[in-house]
Design a protein around this motif. Structure first.
Motif, short mmCIF file in Angstrom:
data_model
loop_
_atom_site.label_atom_id
_atom_site.label_comp_id
_atom_site.label_asym_id
_atom_site.label_seq_id
_atom_site.Cartn_x
_atom_site.Cartn_y
_atom_site.Cartn_z
N TYR A 28 -36.85 -12.69 7.41
CA TYR A 28 -37.16 -14.10 7.17
C TYR A 28 -38.68 -14.30 7.29
O TYR A 28 -39.39 -13.50 7.92
N SER A 29 -39.17 -15.35 6.72
CA SER A 29 -40.62 -15.60 6.72
C SER A 29 -41.12 -15.88 8.13
O SER A 29 -40.38 -16.38 8.99
N ALA A 30 -42.39 -15.55 8.35
CA ALA A 30 -42.99 -15.78 9.67
C ALA A 30 -42.98 -17.25 10.03
O ALA A 30 -42.78 -17.63 11.18
N ALA A 31 -43.19 -18.11 9.01
CA ALA A 31 -43.19 -19.56 9.27
C ALA A 31 -41.82 -20.02 9.74
O ALA A 31 -41.70 -20.83 10.67
N THR A 32 -40.77 -19.48 9.10
CA THR A 32 -39.40 -19.86 9.48
C THR A 32 -39.09 -19.39 10.89
O THR A 32 -38.52 -20.13 11.70
N VAL A 33 -39.49 -18.16 11.20
CA VAL A 33 -39.23 -17.60 12.53
C VAL A 33 -40.00 -18.38 13.59
O VAL A 33 -39.44 -18.77 14.63
N ASN A 34 -41.27 -18.63 13.35
CA ASN A 34 -42.09 -19.35 14.34
C ASN A 34 -41.60 -20.78 14.52
O ASN A 34 -41.59 -21.31 15.64
N ASP A 35 -41.19 -21.41 13.44
CA ASP A 35 -40.69 -22.77 13.52
C ASP A 35 -39.42 -22.84 14.35
O ASP A 35 -39.20 -23.79 15.11
N PHE A 36 -38.59 -21.80 14.21
CA PHE A 36 -37.33 -21.79 14.96
C PHE A 36 -37.59 -21.66 16.47
O PHE A 36 -36.98 -22.36 17.27
N TRP A 37 -38.48 -20.76 16.82
CA TRP A 37 -38.69 -20.50 18.24
C TRP A 37 -39.65 -21.47 18.91
O TRP A 37 -39.83 -21.41 20.13
N GLY A 66 -27.00 -15.92 2.24
CA GLY A 66 -27.47 -17.28 2.30
C GLY A 66 -27.52 -17.86 3.70
O GLY A 66 -27.64 -19.08 3.86
N ALA A 67 -27.43 -17.02 4.69
CA ALA A 67 -27.47 -17.51 6.08
C ALA A 67 -28.87 -17.97 6.41
O ALA A 67 -29.86 -17.32 6.06
N SER A 68 -28.96 -19.09 7.10
CA SER A 68 -30.26 -19.57 7.57
C SER A 68 -30.73 -18.67 8.71
O SER A 68 -29.95 -17.87 9.26
N TYR A 69 -31.99 -18.82 9.08
CA TYR A 69 -32.48 -18.00 10.19
C TYR A 69 -31.74 -18.36 11.49
O TYR A 69 -31.43 -17.47 12.29
N GLY A 70 -31.47 -19.64 11.67
CA GLY A 70 -30.73 -20.05 12.86
C GLY A 70 -29.35 -19.41 12.91
O GLY A 70 -28.88 -19.00 13.98
N ASP A 117 -31.45 -26.91 14.23
CA ASP A 117 -31.16 -26.07 13.07
C ASP A 117 -29.68 -26.08 12.71
O ASP A 117 -29.28 -25.44 11.73
N ARG A 118 -28.89 -26.75 13.53
CA ARG A 118 -27.44 -26.90 13.28
C ARG A 118 -26.74 -25.56 13.08
O ARG A 118 -25.89 -25.42 12.20
N ASN A 119 -27.10 -24.63 13.94
CA ASN A 119 -26.44 -23.32 13.85
C ASN A 119 -25.29 -23.20 14.85
O ASN A 119 -24.71 -22.13 15.02
N GLY A 120 -24.97 -24.29 15.51
CA GLY A 120 -23.86 -24.29 16.46
C GLY A 120 -24.22 -23.79 17.84
O GLY A 120 -23.36 -23.66 18.70
N ILE A 121 -25.50 -23.53 18.07
CA ILE A 121 -25.98 -23.07 19.37
C ILE A 121 -27.10 -24.00 19.82
O ILE A 121 -28.22 -23.92 19.31
N PRO A 122 -26.82 -24.89 20.76
CA PRO A 122 -27.85 -25.84 21.19
C PRO A 122 -28.84 -25.20 22.17
O PRO A 122 -28.53 -24.22 22.84
N CYS A 123 -30.02 -25.78 22.20
CA CYS A 123 -31.02 -25.48 23.25
C CYS A 123 -31.48 -24.02 23.28
O CYS A 123 -31.96 -23.55 24.32
N GLU A 124 -31.33 -23.30 22.19
CA GLU A 124 -31.67 -21.88 22.24
C GLU A 124 -33.16 -21.62 22.36
O GLU A 124 -33.58 -20.53 22.75
N THR A 125 -34.00 -22.62 22.06
CA THR A 125 -35.44 -22.43 22.18
C THR A 125 -36.00 -22.96 23.49
O THR A 125 -37.19 -22.78 23.78
#
Length: 205
Positions: free
Chosen positions: A194-203, A162-166, A119-127
Protein backbone atom coordinates in the motif's frame (compact mmCIF):
# COMPACT_ATOMS: atom_id res chain seq x y z
CA UNK A 1 16.73 -63.79 170.64
CA UNK A 2 17.73 -60.19 170.39
CA UNK A 3 20.70 -60.99 168.26
CA UNK A 4 18.57 -62.92 165.83
CA UNK A 5 16.19 -59.97 165.51
CA UNK A 6 19.00 -57.55 164.98
CA UNK A 7 20.58 -59.82 162.44
CA UNK A 8 17.26 -60.07 160.56
CA UNK A 9 16.84 -56.33 160.64
CA UNK A 10 20.37 -55.87 159.33
CA UNK A 11 19.81 -58.34 156.51
CA UNK A 12 16.52 -56.69 155.60
CA UNK A 13 18.20 -53.30 155.53
CA UNK A 14 20.92 -54.60 153.27
CA UNK A 15 18.30 -56.10 150.91
CA UNK A 16 16.43 -52.80 150.77
CA UNK A 17 19.63 -50.93 149.97
CA UNK A 18 20.50 -53.40 147.23
CA UNK A 19 17.03 -53.09 145.77
CA UNK A 20 17.30 -49.32 145.69
CA UNK A 21 20.76 -49.55 144.15
CA UNK A 22 19.49 -51.88 141.42
CA UNK A 23 16.56 -49.55 140.69
CA UNK A 24 18.85 -46.51 140.41
CA UNK A 25 21.24 -48.32 138.10
CA UNK A 26 18.38 -49.49 135.89
CA UNK A 27 17.04 -45.93 135.56
CA UNK A 28 20.50 -44.60 134.70
CA UNK A 29 20.99 -47.25 132.01
CA UNK A 30 17.59 -46.43 130.55
CA UNK A 31 18.39 -42.70 130.38
CA UNK A 32 21.75 -43.40 128.76
CA UNK A 33 20.17 -45.70 126.26
CA UNK A 34 17.66 -43.02 125.44
CA UNK A 35 20.41 -40.44 125.02
CA UNK A 36 22.50 -42.71 122.79
CA UNK A 37 19.65 -43.37 120.28
CA UNK A 38 20.23 -41.61 116.97
CA UNK A 39 18.05 -38.58 116.51
CA UNK A 40 15.00 -39.12 114.43
CA UNK A 41 15.64 -38.19 110.82
CA UNK A 42 13.33 -35.51 109.61
CA UNK A 43 11.64 -36.33 106.34
CA UNK A 44 13.27 -34.56 103.38
CA UNK A 45 11.67 -31.31 102.56
CA UNK A 46 9.57 -31.43 99.44
CA UNK A 47 11.25 -29.65 96.56
CA UNK A 48 8.86 -27.76 94.39
CA UNK A 49 9.64 -28.18 90.71
CA UNK A 50 8.40 -25.62 88.25
CA UNK A 51 7.61 -26.77 84.73
CA UNK A 52 8.59 -24.20 82.13
CA UNK A 53 6.52 -24.35 78.98
CA UNK A 54 8.11 -22.73 75.97
CA UNK A 55 5.61 -20.71 74.02
CA UNK A 56 6.28 -20.78 70.32
CA UNK A 57 4.61 -18.06 68.32
CA UNK A 58 2.75 -19.45 65.30
CA UNK A 59 4.48 -18.85 62.03
CA UNK A 60 2.85 -16.35 59.77
CA UNK A 61 1.16 -17.98 56.81
CA UNK A 62 2.81 -16.69 53.65
CA UNK A 63 0.42 -14.84 51.42
CA UNK A 64 0.17 -16.15 47.93
CA UNK A 65 2.05 -14.03 45.48
CA UNK A 66 0.21 -12.65 42.50
CA UNK A 67 1.01 -14.59 39.35
CA UNK A 68 1.66 -13.22 35.94
CA UNK A 69 -1.22 -15.34 34.60
CA UNK A 70 -3.82 -13.33 36.51
CA UNK A 71 -6.24 -11.85 34.01
CA UNK A 72 -6.07 -8.04 33.89
CA UNK A 73 -9.28 -6.18 34.55
CA UNK A 74 -11.02 -4.63 31.60
CA UNK A 75 -11.14 -1.25 33.35
CA UNK A 76 -9.65 0.47 36.38
CA UNK A 77 -10.98 -0.71 39.74
CA UNK A 78 -14.47 0.62 40.44
CA UNK A 79 -14.92 1.92 36.85
CA UNK A 80 -17.37 0.52 34.35
CA UNK A 81 -17.65 1.71 30.74
CA UNK A 82 -21.44 1.45 31.06
CA UNK A 83 -21.35 4.47 33.35
CA UNK A 84 -19.58 6.63 30.74
CA UNK A 85 -21.52 9.06 28.56
CA UNK A 86 -21.74 8.42 24.81
CA UNK A 87 -19.65 10.32 22.30
CA UNK A 88 -16.18 9.64 23.72
CA UNK A 89 -13.18 8.96 21.51
CA UNK A 90 -10.59 6.23 21.86
CA UNK A 91 -8.08 8.75 23.17
CA UNK A 92 -10.55 9.73 25.92
CA UNK A 93 -10.85 6.15 27.16
CA UNK A 94 -7.11 5.63 26.98
CA UNK A 95 -6.47 8.83 28.95
CA UNK A 96 -8.91 7.69 31.64
CA UNK A 97 -6.95 4.44 32.07
CA UNK A 98 -9.37 2.06 30.36
CA UNK A 99 -7.86 -0.99 28.70
CA UNK A 100 -8.29 -1.88 25.06
CA UNK A 101 -10.81 -4.56 25.99
CA UNK A 102 -12.89 -1.91 27.76
CA UNK A 103 -12.60 0.40 24.76
CA UNK A 104 -14.00 -2.29 22.46
CA UNK A 105 -16.80 -2.91 24.94
CA UNK A 106 -17.66 0.82 24.95
CA UNK A 107 -17.53 0.91 21.14
CA UNK A 108 -20.01 -1.96 20.89
CA UNK A 109 -22.20 -0.58 23.68
CA UNK A 110 -22.76 2.64 21.71
CA UNK A 111 -23.42 1.06 18.33
CA UNK A 112 -19.85 0.88 16.96
CA UNK A 113 -19.52 4.63 16.17
CA UNK A 114 -17.26 5.60 13.27
CA UNK A 115 -15.42 8.11 15.46
CA UNK A 116 -13.77 5.12 17.15
CA UNK A 117 -13.16 3.23 13.90
CA UNK A 118 -12.47 5.81 11.24
CA UNK A 119 -11.36 3.29 8.61
CA UNK A 120 -14.38 1.09 9.36
CA UNK A 121 -12.36 -2.09 9.35
CA UNK A 122 -14.23 -3.48 12.35
CA UNK A 123 -11.35 -2.87 14.75
CA UNK A 124 -11.71 0.28 16.84
CA UNK A 125 -8.92 2.28 18.46
CA UNK A 126 -6.11 0.40 16.74
CA UNK A 127 -4.01 3.56 16.39
CA UNK A 128 -4.47 4.69 19.99
CA UNK A 129 -3.69 1.53 21.97
CA UNK A 130 -0.53 -0.52 21.60
CA UNK A 131 -0.43 -2.90 18.68
CA UNK A 132 0.31 -5.82 20.97
CA UNK A 133 -2.86 -5.10 23.00
CA UNK A 134 -4.95 -4.84 19.84
CA UNK A 135 -3.44 -8.00 18.36
CA UNK A 136 -3.91 -9.94 21.59
CA UNK A 137 -7.62 -9.12 21.53
CA UNK A 138 -8.42 -9.75 17.86
CA UNK A 139 -6.16 -12.73 17.17
CA UNK A 140 -8.61 -15.43 16.09
CA UNK A 141 -11.63 -13.46 17.37
CA UNK A 142 -14.60 -13.16 15.05
CA UNK A 143 -14.98 -9.76 13.40
CA UNK A 144 -18.50 -9.25 12.14
CA UNK A 145 -19.80 -6.96 9.41
CA UNK A 146 -16.70 -7.14 7.22
CA UNK A 147 -15.98 -9.40 4.24
CA UNK A 148 -13.35 -11.85 5.41
CA UNK A 149 -10.78 -13.98 3.66
CA UNK A 150 -9.16 -17.35 4.41
CA UNK A 151 -5.83 -17.73 6.16
CA UNK A 152 -2.51 -17.82 4.26
CA UNK A 153 -2.93 -14.76 2.05
CA UNK A 154 -0.23 -12.17 1.44
CA UNK A 155 -0.58 -8.40 1.38
CA UNK A 156 -0.56 -8.45 -2.41
CA UNK A 157 -3.44 -10.95 -2.37
CA UNK A 158 -5.52 -8.68 -0.19
CA UNK A 159 -4.68 -5.66 -2.30
CA UNK A 160 -5.73 -7.57 -5.44
CA UNK A 161 -9.03 -8.46 -3.80
CA UNK A 162 -9.73 -4.79 -3.17
CA UNK A 163 -9.12 -4.83 0.56
CA UNK A 164 -8.43 -1.46 2.12
CA UNK A 165 -5.29 -1.00 4.16
CA UNK A 166 -7.37 -1.06 7.33
CA UNK A 167 -8.84 -4.41 6.30
CA UNK A 168 -5.37 -5.72 5.56
CA UNK A 169 -4.26 -4.73 9.03
CA UNK A 170 -7.34 -6.38 10.52
CA UNK A 171 -6.55 -9.56 8.58
CA UNK A 172 -2.96 -9.45 9.82
CA UNK A 173 -4.10 -9.12 13.45
CA UNK A 174 -6.79 -11.76 13.11
CA UNK A 175 -4.33 -14.41 11.98
CA UNK A 176 -1.69 -13.70 14.60
CA UNK A 177 0.43 -11.05 12.87
CA UNK A 178 2.21 -13.43 10.43
CA UNK A 179 5.71 -12.46 9.33
CA UNK A 180 4.84 -12.96 5.65
CA UNK A 181 2.84 -9.70 5.89
CA UNK A 182 5.51 -7.84 7.88
CA UNK A 183 8.87 -8.99 6.55
CA UNK A 184 10.93 -6.42 8.47
CA UNK A 185 8.96 -7.16 11.67
CA UNK A 186 8.50 -3.52 12.57
CA UNK A 187 4.86 -3.92 13.52
CA UNK A 188 3.55 -2.25 10.37
CA UNK A 189 2.22 -4.80 7.85
CA UNK A 190 1.91 -4.37 4.08
CA UNK A 191 3.84 -1.10 4.02
CA UNK A 192 5.48 -2.00 0.70
CA UNK A 193 2.20 -2.92 -1.02
CA UNK A 194 0.00 0.00 0.00
CA UNK A 195 1.13 3.58 -0.52
CA UNK A 196 3.19 5.30 2.15
CA UNK A 197 0.53 8.01 2.44
CA UNK A 198 -2.16 5.40 3.10
CA UNK A 199 -0.02 3.60 5.68
CA UNK A 200 0.99 6.80 7.47
CA UNK A 201 -2.56 8.11 7.46
CA UNK A 202 -3.79 4.89 9.03
CA UNK A 203 -1.28 4.86 11.85
CA UNK A 204 -1.60 8.55 12.67
CA UNK A 205 -3.84 8.93 15.75
Amino acid sequence: MTLAVLAGVAVGGILVLLTWLIVLLTKEDSSRAANTQPPATAPPAAVATATVTETVAPKATPQPKPTASSAPSAAPAGMDVRTLPPGLFCRDLNAKGYSYVAAVEYWRLHGQPDQMDADRNGIPCETVYTRSAVAAYWNGREISGITFWPNGLYCRDLFARGASYGEAVRYWWYYGMPDRMDADKNGVPCETVYSAATVNDFWSP
